[in-house]
Write an enzyme that holds these catalytic residues in place. Structure first.
Site, PDB file in Angstrom:
ATOM      1  N   ASP A   1      52.588   5.444  37.643  1.00  0.00           N
ATOM      2  CA  ASP A   1      53.399   5.825  36.482  1.00  0.00           C
ATOM      3  C   ASP A   1      54.240   4.639  36.040  1.00  0.00           C
ATOM      4  OD1 ASP A   1      54.624   8.169  34.799  1.00  0.00           O
ATOM      5  OD2 ASP A   1      56.318   6.949  35.491  1.00  0.00           O
TER       6      ASP A   1
ATOM      7  N   TYR B   1      59.835  -0.174  31.292  1.00  0.00           N
ATOM      8  CA  TYR B   1      60.047  -0.637  32.674  1.00  0.00           C
ATOM      9  C   TYR B   1      59.821  -2.135  32.861  1.00  0.00           C
ATOM     10  CZ  TYR B   1      59.650   4.417  33.667  1.00  0.00           C
ATOM     11  OH  TYR B   1      59.799   5.785  33.672  1.00  0.00           O
TER      12      TYR B   1
HETATM   13  P1  NDP Z   1      63.171   8.821  42.975  1.00  0.00           P
HETATM   14  O1  NDP Z   1      63.596  10.255  43.109  1.00  0.00           O
HETATM   15  O2  NDP Z   1      61.739   8.494  43.169  1.00  0.00           O
HETATM   16  O3  NDP Z   1      64.075   8.003  43.988  1.00  0.00           O
HETATM   17  C1  NDP Z   1      63.963   6.622  44.172  1.00  0.00           C
HETATM   18  C2  NDP Z   1      64.961   6.194  45.252  1.00  0.00           C
HETATM   19  O4  NDP Z   1      64.672   6.889  46.473  1.00  0.00           O
HETATM   20  C3  NDP Z   1      64.912   4.730  45.573  1.00  0.00           C
HETATM   21  O5  NDP Z   1      66.233   4.305  45.794  1.00  0.00           O
HETATM   22  C4  NDP Z   1      64.104   4.660  46.884  1.00  0.00           C
HETATM   23  O6  NDP Z   1      64.532   3.594  47.677  1.00  0.00           O
HETATM   24  C5  NDP Z   1      64.480   5.967  47.534  1.00  0.00           C
HETATM   25  N1  NDP Z   1      63.419   6.548  48.366  1.00  0.00           N
HETATM   26  C6  NDP Z   1      62.121   6.717  48.029  1.00  0.00           C
HETATM   27  N2  NDP Z   1      61.447   7.334  49.017  1.00  0.00           N
HETATM   28  C7  NDP Z   1      62.338   7.570  50.015  1.00  0.00           C
HETATM   29  C8  NDP Z   1      62.240   8.166  51.291  1.00  0.00           C
HETATM   30  N3  NDP Z   1      61.102   8.670  51.741  1.00  0.00           N
HETATM   31  N4  NDP Z   1      63.376   8.216  52.068  1.00  0.00           N
HETATM   32  C9  NDP Z   1      64.541   7.717  51.619  1.00  0.00           C
HETATM   33  N5  NDP Z   1      64.692   7.134  50.402  1.00  0.00           N
HETATM   34  C10 NDP Z   1      63.606   7.062  49.605  1.00  0.00           C
HETATM   35  O7  NDP Z   1      63.719   8.334  41.586  1.00  0.00           O
HETATM   36  P2  NDP Z   1      63.237   7.580  40.271  1.00  0.00           P
HETATM   37  O8  NDP Z   1      64.360   7.784  39.329  1.00  0.00           O
HETATM   38  O9  NDP Z   1      62.788   6.188  40.530  1.00  0.00           O
HETATM   39  O10 NDP Z   1      61.997   8.428  39.749  1.00  0.00           O
HETATM   40  C11 NDP Z   1      60.678   8.183  40.146  1.00  0.00           C
HETATM   41  C12 NDP Z   1      59.821   7.671  39.006  1.00  0.00           C
HETATM   42  O11 NDP Z   1      59.833   8.588  37.920  1.00  0.00           O
HETATM   43  C13 NDP Z   1      60.287   6.353  38.353  1.00  0.00           C
HETATM   44  O12 NDP Z   1      60.011   5.221  39.132  1.00  0.00           O
HETATM   45  C14 NDP Z   1      59.563   6.408  37.042  1.00  0.00           C
HETATM   46  O13 NDP Z   1      58.201   6.010  37.214  1.00  0.00           O
HETATM   47  C15 NDP Z   1      59.688   7.882  36.671  1.00  0.00           C
HETATM   48  N6  NDP Z   1      60.850   8.196  35.808  1.00  0.00           N
HETATM   49  C16 NDP Z   1      60.612   8.670  34.541  1.00  0.00           C
HETATM   50  C17 NDP Z   1      61.658   8.978  33.691  1.00  0.00           C
HETATM   51  C18 NDP Z   1      61.358   9.474  32.320  1.00  0.00           C
HETATM   52  O14 NDP Z   1      62.289   9.494  31.479  1.00  0.00           O
HETATM   53  N7  NDP Z   1      60.149   9.884  32.012  1.00  0.00           N
HETATM   54  C19 NDP Z   1      63.064   8.839  34.109  1.00  0.00           C
HETATM   55  C20 NDP Z   1      63.224   8.390  35.465  1.00  0.00           C
HETATM   56  C21 NDP Z   1      62.145   8.094  36.269  1.00  0.00           C
HETATM   57  P3  NDP Z   1      63.606   2.302  48.015  1.00  0.00           P
HETATM   58  O15 NDP Z   1      62.912   1.895  46.755  1.00  0.00           O
HETATM   59  O16 NDP Z   1      64.619   1.292  48.479  1.00  0.00           O
HETATM   60  O17 NDP Z   1      62.671   2.707  49.106  1.00  0.00           O
END
Ligand code: NDP
Length: 340
Positions: free
Chosen positions: A58, A63
């Site tokens: 995605d 981005y």
């Molecule tokens: P997430 O809910 O995926 O959370 C991401 C955070 O969680 C990061 O800090 C990551 O840390 C941490 N994390 C991930 N897996 C774990 C785990 N197993 N245990 C502990 N911590 C964890 O949030 P996002 O806001 O990034 O949403 C995901 C995706 O959705 C985005 O990347 C994007 O592609 C999409 N999106 C779409 C939007 C829209 O408007 N359409 C808006 C927001 C997001 P680390 O990376 O350090 O591991």
């Protein structure tokens, strides 16, 4: 190397989409600048994700990482790890490209940046339209959708959908369109169940894709000032222990059991595998009932700087409305990659 096997959901046009994908939004820092320095970590983590079995990516014009994503895809195809048709790649059209003719330009530019000749899915990122100068363009998303129907017809994309549409907006779009969106991508997690919206989508064969699937339930997003469920919540810890999983895996599994696709983002290789290792257990009915109780309508993603714009999809809150961060308006703002 541990591998993962990810099942698929079917879209309303018959295409299949892996039930869990890799999210690529690197986020903004406190100054509202794009966190470009994390791009190399993303490249590594995404490469690992494809190696272990992820087949759904995605991304979005916003981005700034479409070139990186495209390079990894090319590399994995050259290495023989995957064929193009094994992958499901989604991108999104930004708010400043809502004129129907600009949708086509945006999709063609994304294809060029990624070095691809088609996309599996393209989404209207938000129902609002905002110029690069931050002006409310008041373009009707129904008109913008004509541009999406056109790129579908031209074969540039295999499916089209929307993101951040509320129930009313989706209902109006369906009443005024030839093509029913394949997907509505919205925030869904333990605190934001969006039951009514999910029910409407499922009834109308629109797949719900959950972004920010953890909400604040990860240490990096802990906020003790809000009513969001914490990663160290005793109920969650006990439930995770019962299934031999982590609290984050329970959260993702719950989405899957609701028929919702999720796209967690992580730059940590061990978590790449952890997040997709959720298809070998079942949360029982009593625990599902417990999880449902966390739903309190708390939003993690609340872009209040748009709340006075036409077609803002969420309820308004009583806060001082700040300026739109420049990285959400202008691409060449000094803190990005070589992106138009
Ligand atoms: P997430 O809910 O995926 O959370 C991401 C955070 O969680 C990061 O800090 C990551 O840390 C941490 N994390 C991930 N897996 C774990 C785990 N197993 N245990 C502990 N911590 C964890 O949030 P996002 O806001 O990034 O949403 C995901 C995706 O959705 C985005 O990347 C994007 O592609 C999409 N999106 C779409 C939007 C829209 O408007 N359409 C808006 C927001 C997001 P680390 O990376 O350090 O591991």
């Amino acid at each position: 190397m541990s591998k993962v096997t990810i099942p698929k959901f079917q879209l309303n046009n018959g295409l299949e989409i892996p039930a869990l994908g890799y999210g690529t939004w690197l986020g903004l820092n406190e100054k509202g600048e794009f966190i470009v320095e994390d791009a190399p970590k993303l490249v590594d983590a995404l490469s690992h994700a494809i190696d272990v079995g992820y087949r759904h990516i995605d991304t979005a014009h916003l981005y700034r990482v479409e070139p990186e994503v495209g390079n990894i895809v090319k590399q994995k195809i050259q290495e023989g790890v995957v064929k193009r048709e094994d992958l499901f790649i989604t991108t999104k059209v930004w708010n400043s490209d809502h004129r129907p003719e600009d949708v086509e330009k945006s999709v063609k530019a994304s294809l060029k940046r990624m070095g691809l000749d088609y996309l599996d899915l393209v989404l209207m990122h938000w129902p609002i339209s905002v110029s690069v100068e931050g002006v409310d363009e008041k373009i009707d998303y129904v008109d913008t959708w004509r541009g999406f129907e056109s790129v579908l017809k031209q074969g540039l994309v295999k499916a089209i959908g929307v993101s951040n549409f509320n129930l009313e907006q989706l209902t109006r779009l369906l009443a005024n369109s030839q093509v029913v969106p394949a997907v509505n991508q919205v925030e869904i997690n333990l605190n934001l169940g969006q039951n009514q919206l999910v029910e409407y989508c499922q009834k109308n064969k629109i797949l719900v894709v959950a972004y920010t699937p953890f909400g604040r339930m990860v240490p990096s997003r802990l906020d003790t000032t809000c009513p969001a469920v914490r990663h160290d919540d005793p109920t969650m810890l006990n439930m995770a222990k019962k299934y031999g999983k982590t609290v984050q895996q329970v959260a993702l599994r719950y989405l899957y059991q609701r028929g919702i696709c999720s796209i967690p983002k992580t730059l940590t290789k061990t978590r790449v595998v952890e997040n997709a290792s959720i298809f070998d257990f079942e949360i029982d009915a009593a625990d599902v009932a417990t999880l449902q109780k966390f739903d309190n309508n708390y939003r993690t993603v609340r872009p209040v700087f748009w709340q006075n714009f036409t077609n803002y999809p969420f309820d308004k809150v009583d806060v001082d409305v700040t300026e739109i961060p420049i990285s959400l308006r202008k691409w060449k703002n000094g803190a990005n990659l070589d992106i138009d």
